[in-house]
Scaffold this active site. Structure first.
Site, short mmCIF file in Angstrom:
data_model
loop_
_atom_site.label_atom_id
_atom_site.label_comp_id
_atom_site.label_asym_id
_atom_site.label_seq_id
_atom_site.Cartn_x
_atom_site.Cartn_y
_atom_site.Cartn_z
N HIS A 206 -9.59 2.88 11.45
CA HIS A 206 -8.87 2.14 12.49
C HIS A 206 -9.11 2.74 13.87
O HIS A 206 -8.44 2.39 14.82
CB HIS A 206 -7.37 2.14 12.21
N ASP B 198 0.73 0.32 4.32
CA ASP B 198 0.25 -0.18 3.03
C ASP B 198 1.10 0.38 1.89
O ASP B 198 1.52 -0.36 0.99
CB ASP B 198 -1.21 0.24 2.82
N GLY C 85 -5.19 -4.13 5.94
CA GLY C 85 -5.44 -4.85 7.18
C GLY C 85 -6.83 -5.45 7.21
O GLY C 85 -7.77 -4.90 6.64
N SER C 86 -6.96 -6.59 7.87
CA SER C 86 -8.28 -7.16 8.08
C SER C 86 -9.04 -6.32 9.11
O SER C 86 -8.48 -5.43 9.74
CB SER C 86 -8.15 -8.60 8.56
N GLY C 87 -10.33 -6.62 9.25
CA GLY C 87 -11.17 -5.83 10.14
C GLY C 87 -12.06 -4.86 9.41
O GLY C 87 -12.88 -4.18 10.04
N HIS C 88 -11.90 -4.79 8.07
CA HIS C 88 -12.70 -3.86 7.26
C HIS C 88 -13.67 -4.62 6.35
O HIS C 88 -14.16 -4.06 5.37
CB HIS C 88 -11.79 -2.97 6.42
N LYS D 179 -4.83 1.94 -0.36
CA LYS D 179 -5.34 2.98 0.53
C LYS D 179 -4.16 3.71 1.17
O LYS D 179 -3.14 3.11 1.49
CB LYS D 179 -6.23 2.36 1.62
#
Length: 333
Positions: A219, A110, A54-57, A105
């Site tokens: 998250h 995922d 996921g984006s945001g990392h 991960k």
């Protein structure tokens, strides 16, 4: 919510476009589905190393595409797993004939989606290996996982494995090397504030000003416990002791010490954390021969940090030291 965004639904695509414009010599973006690959892909005869999440990392994972690290990365929507077609298309684009290694991960979405993509690639006659990263000692299960979460060791694995792939290591050996990194790494994170998902527009959880969360996930998943704010040194003690005891790391071990910012923590504070973590490691008889300090795997704008220890040997140390040139990590070139 005050953010430098236009449309919350376009943050991933617009960020990808900006990254490509800033580093065209390193990477190239594709859309519908979204993924990014190194600019010279595919590299003939080289194992393609692919990751994503996921984006945001950010800068994880697209910021680690380039020489000595990833061949491709698949950014999902914010805190949302990439889809099988993203992973499949990215892997096909970087297939140089030597197989594909998927670094995943340990988050349920995922794992499932990378599994599906792997099956599609195998059906095309492409040899595939997958390695799950699950280095977080904070909790056994969380909102997003069965088993331990994959956190800071992912950065270390992508660097070390990327160097080995560039040196010509074969697929099965690469997969074993990646598992070796994972088995010798442990991490723990803390949060001082929540993060704000753009599409939601408000903090993901409530964390009072006089408390912090020990063992938080990337998250915003709950950790081990909430505690009243303490001096930085005490917080580091609470973070690093479970990490050292879990492997366990023993007197005489050589380690890489990685202190990571979650997105909203000044580098000034990260070095305060590193200072204490280093002191504790030395007191326990560990030799800190390598380090990484900075913002490398984030949770959007969360004020917080994580500590990762990786037990080193000559092989891991040499691949860590090897030249790397990506948007977010570079040395020796």
């Amino acid at each position: 919510m005050k953010k430098f965004i236009n449309n919350p639904e376009q943050v991933v695509v617009e960020s990808m476009k900006g990254l490509e414009l800033a580093h065209p010599e390193l990477l190239k973006a594709y859309y519908s589905p979204n993924y990014m690959v190194r600019s010279d892909a595919p590299v003939a005869g080289k194992v393609g190393v692919v990751s994503g999440g996921g984006s945001g990392h950010e800068p994880m994972h697209c910021g680690y595409i380039g020489h000595g690290m990833l061949d491709a990365a698949c950014p999902g929507e914010v805190f949302t797993s990439p889809t099988p077609d993203q992973i499949y298309d990215a892997a096909k684009k970087v297939d140089g004939g030597a197989g594909i290694l998927l670094i995943v991960k340990n988050y349920t979405g995922d794992v499932l989606n990378f599994d599906m993509a792997a099956e599609l690639l195998k059906a095309d006659g492409i040899e595939v290996e997958q390695v799950i990263i699950d280095d977080d000692v904070a909790v056994q299960d969380s909102l997003y996982t069965a088993g331990r979460r994959g956190v800071g060791a992912t950065v270390l694995a992508e660097k070390i494995v990327g160097a080995a792939a560039g040196a010509g290591m074969k697929l099965k050996e690469l997969a074993e090397l990646c598992r070796k990194v994972n088995s010798n790494a442990r991490s723990m994170g803390v949060a001082l504030t929540s993060c704000t998902v753009p599409a939601v527009g408000k903090p993901s959880f409530d964390l009072p000003d006089d408390e912090y969360e020990l063992g938080i996930g990337i998250h915003g998943e709950p950790g081990r416990q909430r505690l009243k704010m303490e001096p930085a040194d005490k917080i580091v003690e609470r973070m690093i002791e479970p990490v050292i005891e879990d492997l366990p790391y023993q007197s005489g071990d050589e380690i890489l010490l990685f202190v990571n910012g979650m997105g909203g923590t000044p580098i000034l504070e990260l070095y305060i954390l590193y200072r204490k973590a280093y002191e504790i490691a030395i007191e326990r008889g560990l030799t800190v021969s390598r380090n990484l300090v900075g913002t490398y795997m984030t949770s959007l704008d969360m004020a917080g940090a994580s500590i990762t220890l990786l037990k080193l040997d000559e092989q891991l140390r040499n691949f860590w030291d090897a030249p790397v040139k990506t948007a977010a990590l570079r040395w020796g070139m």
